[in-house]
Design a protein around this motif. Structure first.
Motif, mmCIF file in Angstrom:
data_model
loop_
_atom_site.group_PDB
_atom_site.id
_atom_site.type_symbol
_atom_site.label_atom_id
_atom_site.label_comp_id
_atom_site.label_asym_id
_atom_site.label_seq_id
_atom_site.Cartn_x
_atom_site.Cartn_y
_atom_site.Cartn_z
ATOM 1 N N LYS A 57 0.805 -1.228 0.000
ATOM 2 C CA LYS A 57 0.000 0.000 0.000
ATOM 3 C C LYS A 57 0.837 1.277 0.000
ATOM 4 C CE LYS A 57 -3.420 -0.084 2.838
ATOM 5 N NZ LYS A 57 -4.347 0.040 3.953
ATOM 6 N N GLU A 58 1.933 1.283 0.712
ATOM 7 C CA GLU A 58 2.750 2.498 0.853
ATOM 8 C C GLU A 58 3.975 2.534 -0.075
ATOM 9 O OE1 GLU A 58 1.659 5.020 2.786
ATOM 10 O OE2 GLU A 58 -0.080 3.753 3.272
ATOM 11 N N LEU A 59 4.134 1.521 -0.926
ATOM 12 C CA LEU A 59 5.308 1.497 -1.806
ATOM 13 C C LEU A 59 5.237 2.593 -2.863
ATOM 14 C CD1 LEU A 59 5.780 -2.335 -2.453
ATOM 15 C CD2 LEU A 59 7.142 -0.859 -0.948
ATOM 16 N N THR A 60 6.370 3.239 -3.096
ATOM 17 C CA THR A 60 6.474 4.227 -4.176
ATOM 18 C C THR A 60 6.800 3.496 -5.476
ATOM 19 O OG1 THR A 60 8.853 4.539 -3.902
ATOM 20 C CG2 THR A 60 7.383 5.931 -2.533
ATOM 21 N N ASP A 61 6.681 4.200 -6.589
ATOM 22 C CA ASP A 61 7.074 3.613 -7.876
ATOM 23 C C ASP A 61 8.548 3.194 -7.846
ATOM 24 O OD1 ASP A 61 4.544 3.967 -8.931
ATOM 25 O OD2 ASP A 61 5.111 5.608 -10.268
ATOM 26 N N GLN A 62 9.399 4.021 -7.242
ATOM 27 C CA GLN A 62 10.829 3.695 -7.182
ATOM 28 C C GLN A 62 11.069 2.436 -6.356
ATOM 29 O OE1 GLN A 62 13.594 5.415 -8.795
ATOM 30 N NE2 GLN A 62 14.253 3.323 -8.364
ATOM 31 N N GLN A 63 10.384 2.305 -5.235
ATOM 32 C CA GLN A 63 10.553 1.113 -4.407
ATOM 33 C C GLN A 63 10.084 -0.149 -5.141
ATOM 34 O OE1 GLN A 63 8.345 2.727 -1.071
ATOM 35 N NE2 GLN A 63 10.205 2.780 0.181
ATOM 36 N N ILE A 64 8.982 -0.038 -5.865
ATOM 37 C CA ILE A 64 8.503 -1.182 -6.657
ATOM 38 C C ILE A 64 9.540 -1.557 -7.710
ATOM 39 C CG2 ILE A 64 6.798 -1.860 -8.404
ATOM 40 C CD1 ILE A 64 4.682 -0.423 -6.666
ATOM 41 N N ALA A 65 10.086 -0.565 -8.402
ATOM 42 C CA ALA A 65 11.102 -0.826 -9.427
ATOM 43 C C ALA A 65 12.339 -1.474 -8.803
ATOM 44 C CB ALA A 65 11.474 0.476 -10.137
ATOM 45 N N ASP A 66 12.742 -0.999 -7.624
ATOM 46 C CA ASP A 66 13.919 -1.548 -6.958
ATOM 47 C C ASP A 66 13.686 -2.993 -6.521
ATOM 48 O OD1 ASP A 66 15.144 0.926 -7.313
ATOM 49 O OD2 ASP A 66 14.821 1.575 -5.240
ATOM 50 N N LEU A 67 12.522 -3.286 -5.944
ATOM 51 C CA LEU A 67 12.209 -4.657 -5.532
ATOM 52 C C LEU A 67 12.160 -5.595 -6.735
ATOM 53 C CD1 LEU A 67 9.507 -3.984 -2.815
ATOM 54 C CD2 LEU A 67 11.737 -5.087 -2.457
ATOM 55 N N ALA A 68 11.561 -5.133 -7.824
ATOM 56 C CA ALA A 68 11.482 -5.951 -9.035
ATOM 57 C C ALA A 68 12.881 -6.214 -9.592
ATOM 58 C CB ALA A 68 10.598 -5.276 -10.081
ATOM 59 N N ALA A 69 13.744 -5.206 -9.552
ATOM 60 C CA ALA A 69 15.121 -5.380 -10.039
ATOM 61 C C ALA A 69 15.864 -6.389 -9.171
ATOM 62 C CB ALA A 69 15.849 -4.035 -10.042
ATOM 63 N N TYR A 70 15.707 -6.283 -7.854
ATOM 64 C CA TYR A 70 16.405 -7.205 -6.952
ATOM 65 C C TYR A 70 15.931 -8.640 -7.147
ATOM 66 C CZ TYR A 70 17.697 -9.807 -2.817
ATOM 67 O OH TYR A 70 18.169 -10.787 -1.985
ATOM 68 N N PHE A 71 14.634 -8.882 -7.002
ATOM 69 C CA PHE A 71 14.152 -10.256 -7.092
ATOM 70 C C PHE A 71 14.335 -10.819 -8.499
ATOM 71 C CE2 PHE A 71 11.829 -9.209 -3.132
ATOM 72 C CZ PHE A 71 12.361 -10.216 -2.355
ATOM 73 N N GLY A 72 14.193 -9.989 -9.512
ATOM 74 C CA GLY A 72 14.402 -10.450 -10.885
ATOM 75 C C GLY A 72 15.841 -10.836 -11.168
ATOM 76 N N SER A 73 16.770 -10.279 -10.391
ATOM 77 C CA SER A 73 18.191 -10.565 -10.610
ATOM 78 C C SER A 73 18.692 -11.779 -9.837
ATOM 79 C CB SER A 73 19.034 -9.353 -10.190
ATOM 80 O OG SER A 73 19.053 -9.216 -8.776
ATOM 81 N N ARG A 74 17.890 -12.318 -8.956
ATOM 82 C CA ARG A 74 18.296 -13.455 -8.128
ATOM 83 C C ARG A 74 18.258 -14.753 -8.938
ATOM 84 N NH1 ARG A 74 21.376 -11.500 -5.164
ATOM 85 N NH2 ARG A 74 21.292 -10.159 -6.943
ATOM 86 N N PRO A 75 19.040 -15.741 -8.511
ATOM 87 C CA PRO A 75 18.964 -17.050 -9.178
ATOM 88 C C PRO A 75 17.531 -17.574 -9.101
ATOM 89 C CG PRO A 75 20.817 -16.972 -7.650
ATOM 90 C CD PRO A 75 20.009 -15.726 -7.414
ATOM 91 N N THR A 76 17.139 -18.279 -10.116
ATOM 92 C CA THR A 76 15.754 -18.741 -10.167
ATOM 93 C C THR A 76 15.627 -20.219 -9.837
ATOM 94 O OG1 THR A 76 13.745 -18.760 -11.489
ATOM 95 C CG2 THR A 76 15.777 -19.297 -12.642
ATOM 96 N N GLN A 77 14.511 -20.560 -9.253
ATOM 97 C CA GLN A 77 14.108 -21.951 -9.087
ATOM 98 C C GLN A 77 12.796 -22.174 -9.842
ATOM 99 O OE1 GLN A 77 13.955 -22.968 -4.920
ATOM 100 N NE2 GLN A 77 16.106 -22.532 -4.630
ATOM 101 N N LEU A 78 12.401 -21.188 -10.641
ATOM 102 C CA LEU A 78 11.167 -21.289 -11.411
ATOM 103 C C LEU A 78 11.365 -22.266 -12.558
ATOM 104 C CD1 LEU A 78 10.330 -17.486 -11.588
ATOM 105 C CD2 LEU A 78 9.347 -19.194 -10.046
#
Length: 147
Positions: free
Chosen positions: A119-140
């Motif tokens: 609820k309180e996330l800014t656009d920048q925080q969303i972009a940063d979280l997406a960049a971090y988790f997207g860059s992690r090794p995957t088990q998908l």
């Protein structure tokens, strides 16, 4: 063919189409090497560039709404959720994570914990979280070779 077989076939086909559509999306690997080296990504959602380092710090920060961090529920690097119904985020498509967080934040997607966390996330925080988790090794895993 039985009704069950047809239903399974339809589900597998639908899932394959969704995965194929996602695979042409915007992922950190598709950006310039200079951008990737600095941990920058961009979004089809019009978000600012995401920063992996900032996303990592944010993923470990306790949220005000629930007292939990992202990694408390999704596991370190997003690959060990505490509940089997929680998604693995490590290596997920950048835009999928960004759009999902935006939808939780904006009330277009509902979940008892995630709606409050986002609820309180800014656009920048969303972009940063997406960049971090997207860059992690995957088990998908995809449905290739699924029977």
């Amino acid at each position: 063919m039985t009704t069950v077989s047809l239903t399974r076939l339809a589900i597998a086909l639908a899932a394959s189409l969704v995965l194929a559509a996602c695979s042409s999306g915007d992922t950190p690997a598709e950006h310039s090497s200079a951008d990737r080296a600095e941990g920058h990504t961009s979004s089809s959602a019009g978000l600012p560039a995401g920063h992996i380092d900032a996303g990592e710090k944010l993923a470990h920060a306790k949220g005000k709404a629930t007292g939990q961090s992202c990694v408390d529920c999704h596991g370190e690097a997003g690959n060990k959720p505490i509940d089997p119904t929680y998604p693995k985020l490590g290596g997920q498509y950048y835009d999928y994570i960004a759009h999902s967080l935006e939808m939780y934040r904006d009330g277009d997607r509902e979940h008892a914990l995630m709606s409050q966390q986002a609820k309180e996330l800014t656009d920048q925080q969303i972009a940063d979280l997406a960049a971090y988790f997207g860059s992690r090794p995957t088990q998908l895993r995809d449905l290739k070779n699924a029977h």
